[in-house]
Design a protein around this motif. Structure first.
Motif, PDB file in Angstrom:
ATOM      1  N   PRO A  42       0.876  -1.175  -0.091  1.00 35.01           N
ATOM      2  CA  PRO A  42       0.260  -0.070  -0.121  1.00 35.01           C
ATOM      3  C   PRO A  42       0.772   1.454  -0.123  1.00 35.01           C
ATOM      4  N   GLY A  43       0.299   2.429  -0.739  1.00 38.77           N
ATOM      5  CA  GLY A  43       1.093   3.468  -0.853  1.00 38.77           C
ATOM      6  C   GLY A  43       1.053   4.288  -1.959  1.00 38.77           C
ATOM      7  N   GLY A  44       2.031   5.179  -2.207  1.00 42.02           N
ATOM      8  CA  GLY A  44       2.224   5.838  -3.605  1.00 42.02           C
ATOM      9  C   GLY A  44       1.432   7.049  -3.768  1.00 42.02           C
ATOM     10  N   THR A  45       0.441   7.554  -2.705  1.00 43.98           N
ATOM     11  CA  THR A  45       0.050   8.870  -2.842  1.00 43.98           C
ATOM     12  C   THR A  45      -0.180   9.052  -1.320  1.00 43.98           C
ATOM     13  N   ALA A  46      -0.336  10.366  -1.057  1.00 52.93           N
ATOM     14  CA  ALA A  46      -0.137  10.977   0.460  1.00 52.93           C
ATOM     15  C   ALA A  46      -1.283  10.189   1.325  1.00 52.93           C
ATOM     16  N   MET A  47      -2.264   9.972   0.702  1.00 53.23           N
ATOM     17  CA  MET A  47      -3.213   9.136   1.605  1.00 53.23           C
ATOM     18  C   MET A  47      -3.087   7.759   1.596  1.00 53.23           C
ATOM     19  N   ALA A  48      -2.666   7.015   0.595  1.00 54.45           N
ATOM     20  CA  ALA A  48      -2.140   5.704   0.397  1.00 54.45           C
ATOM     21  C   ALA A  48      -1.148   5.528   1.659  1.00 54.45           C
ATOM     22  N   GLU A  49       0.015   6.436   1.701  1.00 57.95           N
ATOM     23  CA  GLU A  49       1.020   6.220   2.553  1.00 57.95           C
ATOM     24  C   GLU A  49       0.518   6.528   3.872  1.00 57.95           C
ATOM     25  N   ALA A  50      -0.279   7.235   4.237  1.00 63.07           N
ATOM     26  CA  ALA A  50      -0.870   7.136   5.641  1.00 63.07           C
ATOM     27  C   ALA A  50      -1.576   5.767   6.036  1.00 63.07           C
ATOM     28  N   ILE A  51      -2.102   5.066   4.978  1.00 63.02           N
ATOM     29  CA  ILE A  51      -2.555   3.862   5.243  1.00 63.02           C
ATOM     30  C   ILE A  51      -1.669   3.001   5.327  1.00 63.02           C
ATOM     31  N   ARG A  52      -0.738   2.995   4.772  1.00 64.81           N
ATOM     32  CA  ARG A  52       0.572   2.180   4.687  1.00 64.81           C
ATOM     33  C   ARG A  52       1.013   2.115   6.200  1.00 64.81           C
ATOM     34  N   ASP A  53       1.147   3.274   6.812  1.00 67.97           N
ATOM     35  CA  ASP A  53       1.656   3.663   8.062  1.00 67.97           C
ATOM     36  C   ASP A  53       0.753   2.744   9.143  1.00 67.97           C
ATOM     37  N   ILE A  54      -0.569   2.874   8.895  1.00 62.48           N
ATOM     38  CA  ILE A  54      -1.470   2.084   9.766  1.00 62.48           C
ATOM     39  C   ILE A  54      -1.381   0.567   9.681  1.00 62.48           C
ATOM     40  N   VAL A  55      -1.534   0.112   8.598  1.00 58.46           N
ATOM     41  CA  VAL A  55      -1.379  -1.292   8.239  1.00 58.46           C
ATOM     42  C   VAL A  55      -0.215  -1.757   8.798  1.00 58.46           C
ATOM     43  N   LYS A  56       0.926  -1.296   8.755  1.00 59.65           N
ATOM     44  CA  LYS A  56       2.319  -1.973   8.863  1.00 59.65           C
ATOM     45  C   LYS A  56       2.493  -1.605  10.536  1.00 59.65           C
ATOM     46  N   HIS A  57       1.936  -0.549  11.234  1.00 57.82           N
ATOM     47  CA  HIS A  57       2.290  -0.469  12.639  1.00 57.82           C
ATOM     48  C   HIS A  57       1.066  -0.346  13.490  1.00 57.82           C
ATOM     49  N   ASP A  58      -0.244  -0.580  13.035  1.00 58.22           N
ATOM     50  CA  ASP A  58      -1.238  -0.535  14.091  1.00 58.22           C
ATOM     51  C   ASP A  58      -1.402   1.124  14.087  1.00 58.22           C
ATOM     52  N   ALA A  75      -8.701   0.531  -0.306  1.00 57.99           N
ATOM     53  CA  ALA A  75      -8.909   1.923  -0.072  1.00 57.99           C
ATOM     54  C   ALA A  75      -7.533   2.708  -0.640  1.00 57.99           C
ATOM     55  N   ALA A  76      -6.560   2.150  -0.244  1.00 59.33           N
ATOM     56  CA  ALA A  76      -5.103   2.520  -0.719  1.00 59.33           C
ATOM     57  C   ALA A  76      -5.070   2.297  -2.195  1.00 59.33           C
ATOM     58  N   ARG A  77      -5.181   1.101  -2.563  1.00 60.06           N
ATOM     59  CA  ARG A  77      -5.366   0.813  -4.107  1.00 60.06           C
ATOM     60  C   ARG A  77      -6.240   1.779  -4.890  1.00 60.06           C
ATOM     61  N   ALA A  78      -7.302   2.099  -4.539  1.00 56.78           N
ATOM     62  CA  ALA A  78      -8.195   2.946  -5.058  1.00 56.78           C
ATOM     63  C   ALA A  78      -7.529   4.398  -5.368  1.00 56.78           C
ATOM     64  N   GLN A  79      -7.146   4.819  -4.179  1.00 53.80           N
ATOM     65  CA  GLN A  79      -6.378   6.100  -4.460  1.00 53.80           C
ATOM     66  C   GLN A  79      -5.340   5.960  -5.264  1.00 53.80           C
ATOM     67  N   LEU A  80      -4.304   4.988  -5.286  1.00 55.57           N
ATOM     68  CA  LEU A  80      -2.963   4.868  -6.283  1.00 55.57           C
ATOM     69  C   LEU A  80      -3.616   4.656  -7.775  1.00 55.57           C
ATOM     70  N   VAL A  81      -4.659   3.761  -7.736  1.00 54.04           N
ATOM     71  CA  VAL A  81      -4.972   3.419  -9.231  1.00 54.04           C
ATOM     72  C   VAL A  81      -5.502   4.568  -9.908  1.00 54.04           C
ATOM     73  N   GLN A  82      -6.499   5.304  -9.441  1.00 50.87           N
ATOM     74  CA  GLN A  82      -7.217   6.308  -9.901  1.00 50.87           C
ATOM     75  C   GLN A  82      -6.380   7.560 -10.132  1.00 50.87           C
ATOM     76  N   ASN A  83      -5.569   8.049  -9.114  1.00 48.54           N
ATOM     77  CA  ASN A  83      -4.744   8.986  -9.039  1.00 48.54           C
ATOM     78  C   ASN A  83      -3.384   8.940  -9.660  1.00 48.54           C
ATOM     79  N   ILE A  84      -2.827   7.736  -9.832  1.00 46.82           N
ATOM     80  CA  ILE A  84      -1.252   7.962 -10.344  1.00 46.82           C
ATOM     81  C   ILE A  84      -1.188   6.629 -11.598  1.00 46.82           C
ATOM     82  N   ILE A  85      -1.806   5.458 -11.312  1.00 46.65           N
ATOM     83  CA  ILE A  85      -1.465   4.509 -12.279  1.00 46.65           C
ATOM     84  C   ILE A  85      -2.154   4.723 -13.709  1.00 46.65           C
ATOM     85  N   LEU A  86      -3.458   4.966 -13.665  1.00 44.65           N
ATOM     86  CA  LEU A  86      -4.086   5.113 -14.964  1.00 44.65           C
ATOM     87  C   LEU A  86      -3.854   6.562 -15.510  1.00 44.65           C
TER      88      LEU A  86
END
Ligand code: T5A
Length: 209
Positions: A42-58, A75-86
């Motif tokens: 998870p990660g790759g956008t500001a919001m997805a990086e915040a989610i990464r922090d939660i799933v990796k560390h509670d 949720a992190a994947r939706a942010q990354l796919v729509q905002n960066i990947i596509l």
């Protein structure tokens, strides 16, 4: 959904050597004359990086539940796919993902034993018919992968799961890889030099297609 660039994904358990594969593949794609955008999940956008922090560390003292973990990954994947990947694929750039949906199928589906239909529904909502053009699954025996990950530093929340969790995750990875005609399995129990050669061969074969 029409895209002009290619989406390539590296998958595997902790310590499988995904970082090394990302470096080799980035170099090969650039050498072929394409622009590469690197992402991680998870990660790759500001919001997805915040989610990464939660799933990796509670979240502070609050434990992440199995259901929340699953939903947060999507949720992190939706942010990354729509905002960066596509948007980058539409520009004609190649996107190289360090993990993508196969991770949820393997970790949440295999490791956590979440019902496959539930994952399929989330996948349909989040990704519709969007799929990687090519996946490299870096296969490692869990014990060896965790030993390598430990050698790199402190283990995160998921890395602290017991061995059986990673055995189920690996089994599911192997099952998914076998079913996916766009997926190549790399044996990473070999020396780094041999792994390097196999990764180069796989990406060059894909580039020649
Ligand atoms: N997750 C993620 C889910 O549960 N569901 C999801 O949907 C998604 C997207 C993400 C975590 O979230 C989970 C999975 C993960 O637990 P992460 O940091 O992205 O975390 O993933 P990790 O797997 O933890 O990343 P690692 O850095 O541990 O794995 P790598 O990148 O595969 O390992 P790498 O390349 O850093 O190598 C580790 C060490 O091993 C050595 C390297 O030199 C390095 O020191 N090494 C080898 N040594 C000997 N022989 C070889 N062949 C070697 N290859 C590498």
């Amino acid at each position: 959904m029409h895209t002009s660039g290619k989406f390539i994904v590296i998958e595997g358990l902790e310590g499988a050597g995904k970082s090394t594969a990302v470096a080799i593949i980035t170099q090969a794609i650039c050498a072929a004359g394409y622009t590469v955008v690197n992402t991680r999940e998870p990660g790759g956008t500001a919001m997805a990086e915040a989610i990464r922090d939660i799933v990796k560390h509670d979240w502070q003292e609050e434990k992440v539940t199995v259901e929340a973990e699953l939903l947060l990954m999507y949720a992190a994947r939706a942010q990354l796919v729509q905002n960066i990947i596509l948007p980058n694929l539409k520009k004609g750039y190649w996107v190289l993902g360090d993990r993508h949906d196969m991770s949820s199928q393997a970790y949440q589906g295999g490791g956590r034993q979440v019902d496959q239909n539930m994952i399929e529904n989330l996948r349909a909502i989040t990704l519709k018919n969007f799929r990687p053009d090519f996946t490299l699954y870096m296969d490692v025996e869990p014990q060896e992968g965790l030993k390598r990950a430990k050698g790199r530093g402190e283990l995160d929340r998921i890395e602290q799961e017991d061995l059986s969790f990673f055995e189920r995750t690996r089994k599911q990875y192997l099952f998914l890889a076998e079913q996916d005609t766009n997926c190549v399995v790399i044996d990473t129990m070999q020396s780094m030099q041999s792994v390097h050669k196999d990764v180069e061969l796989a990406i060059n074969q894909f580039l020649e297609c």
